[in-house]
Motif scaffolding. Structure first.
Motif, mmCIF file in Angstrom:
data_model
loop_
_atom_site.group_PDB
_atom_site.id
_atom_site.type_symbol
_atom_site.label_atom_id
_atom_site.label_comp_id
_atom_site.label_asym_id
_atom_site.label_seq_id
_atom_site.Cartn_x
_atom_site.Cartn_y
_atom_site.Cartn_z
ATOM 1 N N ARG A 47 74.883 58.373 8.732
ATOM 2 C CA ARG A 47 75.480 59.299 9.705
ATOM 3 C C ARG A 47 75.025 58.977 11.116
ATOM 4 O O ARG A 47 75.814 58.990 12.058
ATOM 5 C CB ARG A 47 75.095 60.741 9.363
ATOM 6 N N LEU A 48 73.750 58.680 11.284
ATOM 7 C CA LEU A 48 73.223 58.386 12.611
ATOM 8 C C LEU A 48 73.710 57.038 13.123
ATOM 9 O O LEU A 48 74.108 56.909 14.283
ATOM 10 C CB LEU A 48 71.698 58.409 12.571
ATOM 11 N N VAL A 49 73.704 56.033 12.262
ATOM 12 C CA VAL A 49 74.086 54.686 12.695
ATOM 13 C C VAL A 49 75.550 54.631 13.098
ATOM 14 O O VAL A 49 75.908 53.997 14.094
ATOM 15 C CB VAL A 49 73.801 53.663 11.572
ATOM 16 N N ASP A 50 76.398 55.302 12.347
ATOM 17 C CA ASP A 50 77.838 55.182 12.560
ATOM 18 C C ASP A 50 78.354 56.001 13.725
ATOM 19 O O ASP A 50 79.478 55.776 14.183
ATOM 20 C CB ASP A 50 78.593 55.581 11.282
ATOM 21 N N ASP A 51 77.559 56.936 14.227
ATOM 22 C CA ASP A 51 78.008 57.784 15.335
ATOM 23 C C ASP A 51 77.671 57.101 16.661
ATOM 24 O O ASP A 51 76.726 57.456 17.347
ATOM 25 C CB ASP A 51 77.332 59.159 15.250
ATOM 26 N N ASP A 52 78.485 56.103 17.036
ATOM 27 C CA ASP A 52 78.168 55.343 18.241
ATOM 28 C C ASP A 52 78.583 56.048 19.515
ATOM 29 O O ASP A 52 78.295 55.562 20.609
ATOM 30 C CB ASP A 52 78.812 53.952 18.188
ATOM 31 N N GLY A 53 79.253 57.173 19.401
ATOM 32 C CA GLY A 53 79.648 57.908 20.597
ATOM 33 C C GLY A 53 78.730 59.074 20.916
ATOM 34 O O GLY A 53 78.661 59.513 22.067
ATOM 35 N N GLY A 54 78.035 59.583 19.905
ATOM 36 C CA GLY A 54 77.240 60.772 20.131
ATOM 37 C C GLY A 54 75.748 60.605 19.968
ATOM 38 O O GLY A 54 74.980 61.456 20.410
ATOM 39 N N VAL A 55 75.310 59.506 19.329
ATOM 40 C CA VAL A 55 73.889 59.298 19.063
ATOM 41 C C VAL A 55 73.387 58.178 19.967
ATOM 42 O O VAL A 55 74.013 57.129 20.088
ATOM 43 C CB VAL A 55 73.645 58.936 17.581
ATOM 44 N N ARG A 56 72.233 58.407 20.588
ATOM 45 C CA ARG A 56 71.665 57.409 21.487
ATOM 46 C C ARG A 56 71.358 56.111 20.758
ATOM 47 O O ARG A 56 71.048 56.116 19.560
ATOM 48 C CB ARG A 56 70.389 57.933 22.142
ATOM 49 N N LEU A 57 71.404 54.997 21.498
ATOM 50 C CA LEU A 57 71.171 53.688 20.898
ATOM 51 C C LEU A 57 69.804 53.628 20.229
ATOM 52 O O LEU A 57 69.659 53.078 19.129
ATOM 53 C CB LEU A 57 71.290 52.596 21.967
ATOM 54 N N LYS A 58 68.774 54.177 20.873
ATOM 55 C CA LYS A 58 67.424 54.137 20.297
ATOM 56 C C LYS A 58 67.416 54.775 18.913
ATOM 57 O O LYS A 58 66.827 54.227 17.967
ATOM 58 C CB LYS A 58 66.449 54.868 21.212
ATOM 59 N N ASP A 59 68.044 55.928 18.783
ATOM 60 C CA ASP A 59 68.034 56.635 17.509
ATOM 61 C C ASP A 59 68.893 55.920 16.468
ATOM 62 O O ASP A 59 68.554 55.884 15.281
ATOM 63 C CB ASP A 59 68.523 58.071 17.703
ATOM 64 N N ARG A 60 70.008 55.336 16.907
ATOM 65 C CA ARG A 60 70.836 54.557 15.989
ATOM 66 C C ARG A 60 70.078 53.332 15.487
ATOM 67 O O ARG A 60 70.192 52.951 14.321
ATOM 68 C CB ARG A 60 72.129 54.129 16.675
ATOM 69 N N CYS A 61 69.302 52.708 16.385
ATOM 70 C CA CYS A 61 68.536 51.526 15.986
ATOM 71 C C CYS A 61 67.454 51.879 14.972
ATOM 72 O O CYS A 61 67.239 51.143 13.995
ATOM 73 C CB CYS A 61 67.914 50.864 17.219
ATOM 74 N N GLU A 62 66.765 52.996 15.188
ATOM 75 C CA GLU A 62 65.726 53.383 14.236
ATOM 76 C C GLU A 62 66.344 53.710 12.880
ATOM 77 O O GLU A 62 65.813 53.317 11.834
ATOM 78 C CB GLU A 62 64.931 54.573 14.751
ATOM 79 N N ALA A 63 67.474 54.414 12.896
ATOM 80 C CA ALA A 63 68.158 54.716 11.637
ATOM 81 C C ALA A 63 68.669 53.436 10.981
ATOM 82 O O ALA A 63 68.630 53.299 9.750
ATOM 83 C CB ALA A 63 69.317 55.681 11.894
ATOM 84 N N SER A 64 69.127 52.493 11.793
ATOM 85 C CA SER A 64 69.614 51.221 11.249
ATOM 86 C C SER A 64 68.477 50.430 10.624
ATOM 87 O O SER A 64 68.667 49.746 9.609
ATOM 88 C CB SER A 64 70.271 50.400 12.370
#
Length: 979
Positions: A671-688
């Protein structure tokens, strides 16, 4: 020319258009009627713009009015900054002449700020509450009392996707009360509901005994389109060809059909043919594909004064009284009355309540606004601002918007700050940040004003993946285009550097801060904060000692520093110390308060606890990490810091990976990784990163590599991502790539002494060097880690060091020592707990035993490790061991059973073990549930399961048993068990 002439001559024969008949919605209307015959219900009507949600609601309300049932109706407006509880306030105000006869309790006094016109009729204002949540709850109770005294059967709110958070919270409040005081009908557009909106919770998490009805009006079919268009043309026959054309171009959306017919009517593109209505010259007539095209052409045909009326209505962007609308147009009363009547007659505007004017559709408002010439738009916004300034209760958020878009810098700044401060006072930090961001990003500001506003922006509260670029551009424009003193330039440049670092552009940010620092006042808050930022061990490799000097050699604060700045400095300094591996950071972290009432302080403290939680995870202090992240989440939820929750969730996912709480983890990270419009890059990277680690453990290696490469885009995740990629490469036999990946970061982690980032990196680097036959450099890595780490209380790095020593012993041929060291490493990992790393260490110990010919000890150990890996979810590693055992004639039964959901037999699962650890600490089921973010019922079930497996009959006995068995280290806290 002849064609045009013929068209004009036929104008007189075209019938006047009527409002379309209510078509194709009998089923939905009957469903509404049936639903609202029952006890109070919640009806959710969702559909795209123009699909007919408003018409359906109005037809239903008209029938309800005939039956004498009272309904209140409000609409949420499409404003950049929605009014707090605006739709509910409008619904109550429009449905009530006065409240004098309602005999409200003292709660009614809480309504005074929202209904100043009723001040003489409402009870006295109650005592102010410091806690924003309590104040809001009291306000909700007051509204509920008003609805009850009015005997309202139905509250209908339109366009709830534009509702402010307070309105959504109020709706949740209503549906959670028993009995539910009023039925609700809510219309919204699902595709415009923000991902973090409470509307989703309202739609999906109603109480089990609530009555929910969902309606989704669909487009008209061709036959319904025929009936719809015919009703507009006086009941005349409409050819199937014409209806099919309309349906294909408008997709059956009623509003698009209606506006297309109106445009063709205005163009005289409708003719009589064979007794029915058809299009003139099929191949040459272009029917607008969207409502916007239709609206713009209609507007251009109007009298200039009529366009002025429409422009004013579009700029005001919502229902507005007659006098305000006239004042914003700047027309005389006589000219305004005539042209407003034309706008009403053409169906562009409507008088939707007594004295309130608005566009019939929001899409029409958007289309007209976009068509306003730039100069006229600015002038209209300026008039709007000056008119609204004269209101008794100034709408500061609207004034901020109007003056910003008018280019009145001084007024825009004044009202934006006032609106932002009001938002903060009500606990709405996100809207405050949005207001400030919008101003800074769109209006050229003097450098001093710009710096002050940027300093106040809480970037963490802003949604979207990149809220930074527009701010750095504004700051750089000030540097390039304004005459500034050296101090002013330094202050602007420092902000450029700070924002770049927050955005992840570490080296660019450092350069800006280093350039600014010599010109900043030595004892100022800016200087202190600049030094803290330079101390953060991010970006290119530098010795830890260099980063530490920025903190150790910092001059004392000699200038007055606001309490908020002091708190921010304290939080950031603690984070820097912990990143640098200084135990003094824990003492600094103790100074971060657990709870604060001020929303701005809460935003800083929530970030502080999240950062400390992340560092505690890296140190291996998992209980501390869990506690800090729970505190951060509590603050974020209490103060509605919804955009902070993603950061907390990604950090919690990282912790859960380490502790073996893998159930549902893949879904959470996705959910975090795929939300590229609403989740900050830092948080997407950690989830990834976590997602990649899970995929690697389960055997999806290529997907894992893709996730891990993406995780490496963030400076704080790239070291661990590189280590994980290197381990995958070693598993594939690609030693050169493993060396290359770790070569790039060895200077930072090993050469620089940054041991807090070495937990995963040091074993990967050591293994890569060993695989390449470079034993000396591998030994240097391990010695460097040992020298940097010393005897610090950092369980995870200490366990990593033991693992590295074991790797060296194994390659050196000291297999007995290696096997013992791997067992020691496994024990250290288990104590954290890190079950996956512990099992991998035990696997290596077993292989050392087998290499010595000790099959009787090695094979059973390897088989038990394979079973445990299967149960954990590490199918790739379990499969690898299974193949090895099959070749050695070992017991592979445990592995081959591992299909589907893992079973644990009489062993505690990782989550049961985690629950047991918290139980030993003395936590109640409720406290454990809050810590692990699950339901109390789930915890109760896991406690019972653990008691059954360990053959005990009480919580106290369970706590004693897990401690005595070595599963959990600690002393049972008996006082809280037998609850």
């Amino acid at each position: 020319m002849a064609v045009v002439g013929e068209a004009r001559k036929n104008d007189g024969r075209l019938p006047a258009l009527s409002a379309p008949r209510f078509v194709g919605r009998d089923g939905e209307l009957n469903t509404l009627r049936s639903a609202l015959e029952r006890t109070p219900v919640v009806v959710l009507v969702d559909g795209e713009a123009g699909i007919g949600k408003t018409r359906l609601l109005r037809e239903f309300l008209a029938s309800e009015a005939e039956r004498g049932r009272r309904a209140l109706v409000g609409a949420c407006l499409e404003l950049r900054v929605p009014y707090t509880l605006g739709a509910v306030v409008d619904a109550v105000r429009d449905g009530v002449d006065n409240v004098a006869g309602l005999r409200l309790s003292g709660l009614g006094g809480a309504l005074r700020p929202l209904f100043p016109e009723w001040a003489d009729e409402l009870p006295p204002a109650p005592e102010a509450l410091e806690d924003a949540t309590s104040a809001r709850h009291r306000l909700f109770r007051a509204f509920a009392e008003v609805l009850g005294r009015l005997d309202v059967a139905l509250l209908a709110l339109e366009d709830v996707h534009w509702a402010d958070e307070a309105t959504l919270e109020f709706l949740l409040f209503l549906v959670s009360r028993r009995p539910q005081p009023v039925s609700l009908v809510l219309t919204f557009r699902r595709d415009e509901v923000p991902s973090a909106s409470l509307l989703l919770r309202l739609a999906s998490r109603l109480p089990s005994d609530a009555h929910l009805v969902r309606l989704t009006p669909g487009p008209l079919d061709v036959a319904e389109t025929v009936s719809f268009v015919s009703s507009m043309l006086g009941g005349g026959y409409v050819s199937k060809e014409f209806a099919g054309f309309l349906h294909a171009r408008t997709e059956g959306v009623p509003l698009a059909v209606e506006e297309s017919v109106r445009l063709m009517h205005d163009r005289a593109d409708l003719i009589r043919r064979d007794g029915g209505w058809a299009r003139r010259r099929l191949e040459r007539i272009e029917v607008p594909p969207t409502i916007r095209d239709a609206m713009l052409e209609r507007v251009q045909r109007l009298h200039p004064d009529t366009r002025t009326v429409l422009y004013a209505a579009a700029v005001l962007s919502g229902p507005v009284d007659f006098a305000t609308l006239r004042a914003v147009t700047g027309l005389s009363e006589e000219r305004f009355a005539a042209q407003a009547a034309e706008a009403l007659g053409n169906g562009l505007l409507r008088e939707d309540r007594a004295g309130q004017w608005s566009f019939r559709h929001s899409l029409a408002c958007d289309a007209v606004y976009d068509a306003i010439p730039a100069g006229e738009r600015r002038a209209t916004h300026l008039r709007a601002g000056r008119v609204l300034e004269r209101w008794p209760l100034a709408p500061v958020a609207q004034l901020a918007r109007h003056f910003r878009l008018a280019g009145d810098v001084e007024a825009a700044c004044r009202y934006t700050e006032a609106a932002a401060d009001l938002c903060v006072q009500s606990g709405d930090v996100a809207t405050s940040a949005l207001l400030l961001h919008s101003l800074v990003a769109t209006v050229p500001l003097p450098a001093g004003v710009l710096v002050g506003l940027v300093t106040k922006i809480q970037f963490q509260a802003l949604s979207g993946s990149d809220p930074y670029s527009a701010i750095t551009e504004a700051l750089r424009s000030a540097l390039a285009g304004q005459a500034l003193t050296p101090l002013e330039r330094a202050l602007v440049r420092f902000q450029v550097g700070r924002v770049l670092m927050v955005a992840g552009e570490i080296e660019a940010g450092r350069r800006e801060i280093l350039t600014a620092l010599p010109h900043l006042s030595p004892g100022s808050a800016e200087t202190a904060r600049a030094r803290v930022l330079l101390a953060l061990p991010l970006g290119n490799a530098r010795p830890v000692s260099e980063h530490l000097r920025w903190l150790q050699e910092a001059p004392p604060l000699t200038q007055p520093v606001a309490s908020l700045d002091r708190l921010r400095l304290s939080v950031e300094r603690a984070f820097a110390l912990l990143m640098l591996g200084e135990e003094a950071g824990w003492a600094a972290a103790l100074e971060i308060p657990d709870d604060v009432l001020d929303p701005q302080e809460a935003s800083i403290v929530a970030i502080g606890h999240t950062n400390v939680g992340e560092e505690a995870t890296r140190w291996g202090r998992y209980d501390e990490a869990r506690t800090r992240l729970a505190k951060a989440r509590t603050l974020a939820e209490r103060h509605q810091l919804l955009d902070y929750l993603d950061s907390i969730a990604s950090s919690r996912a990282h912790l859960d990976w380490f502790t073996g709480a893998w159930s549902g983890l893949a879904e959470r990270t996705a959910r975090l990784v795929d939300d590229d419009g609403g989740v900050r890059l830092k948080d997407r990277c950690e989830a990834s990163l976590v997602a990649g680690l899970l995929q690697a453990a389960s055997g999806d290696r290529e997907a894992a590599k893709e996730r891990l490469r993406f995780a490496g885009d963030d400076d704080q995740q790239r070291i661990e991502a590189a280590a994980a990629l290197a381990q995958l490469c070693l598993g594939d036999g690609d030693v050169e790539e493993a060396l290359r990946l770790t070569d790039q970061l060895a200077g930072t982690v090993v050469g620089g002494g940054l041991w807090s980032r070495a937990v995963e990196f040091a074993p990967a680097r050591t293994a890569a060097l060993v695989a390449a036959g470079r034993i000396g450099p591998a030994t240097d890595v391990v010695n460097a880690l040992e020298g940097a780490l010393g005897d610090r209380d950092a369980p995870a790095p200490q366990a990593s060091l033991i693992l590295c020593r074991a790797i060296l012993a194994e390659v050196d041929g000291r297999l007995t020592d290696a096997a013992a060291l791997f067992v020691r490493a496994a024990g250290a990992w288990e104590a954290l707990p890190r079950p996956y790393d512990a099992l991998l260490a035990r696997e290596r110990s077993a292989r050392c035993l087998l290499a010595q010919g000790r099959d009787e000890a090695g094979l059973p150990l390897l088989s038990s490790v394979a079973q445990a890996l299967t149960e954990l979810g590490a199918r790739n590693d379990a499969g690898r061991i299974s193949l090895f055992l099959a070749g050695r004639g070992g017991d592979v039964l445990a592995v081959t059973r591992g299909r589907g959901r893992p079973g644990y037999g009489n062993r505690l699962s990782p989550r049961e073990l985690e629950v047991a650890r918290l139980l030993v600490e003395g936590l109640t089921n409720r406290q454990i549930a809050d810590t692990l973010v699950v339901s109390v019922q789930t915890i109760a079930s896991q406690v019972k399961s653990a008691m059954r497996k360990l053959d005990v009959t009480s919580r106290t006995a369970l706590a004693v048993r897990v401690v005595e068995s070595g599963l959990v280290v600690g002393q049972p806290q008996r006082t809280l068990y037998d609850e």
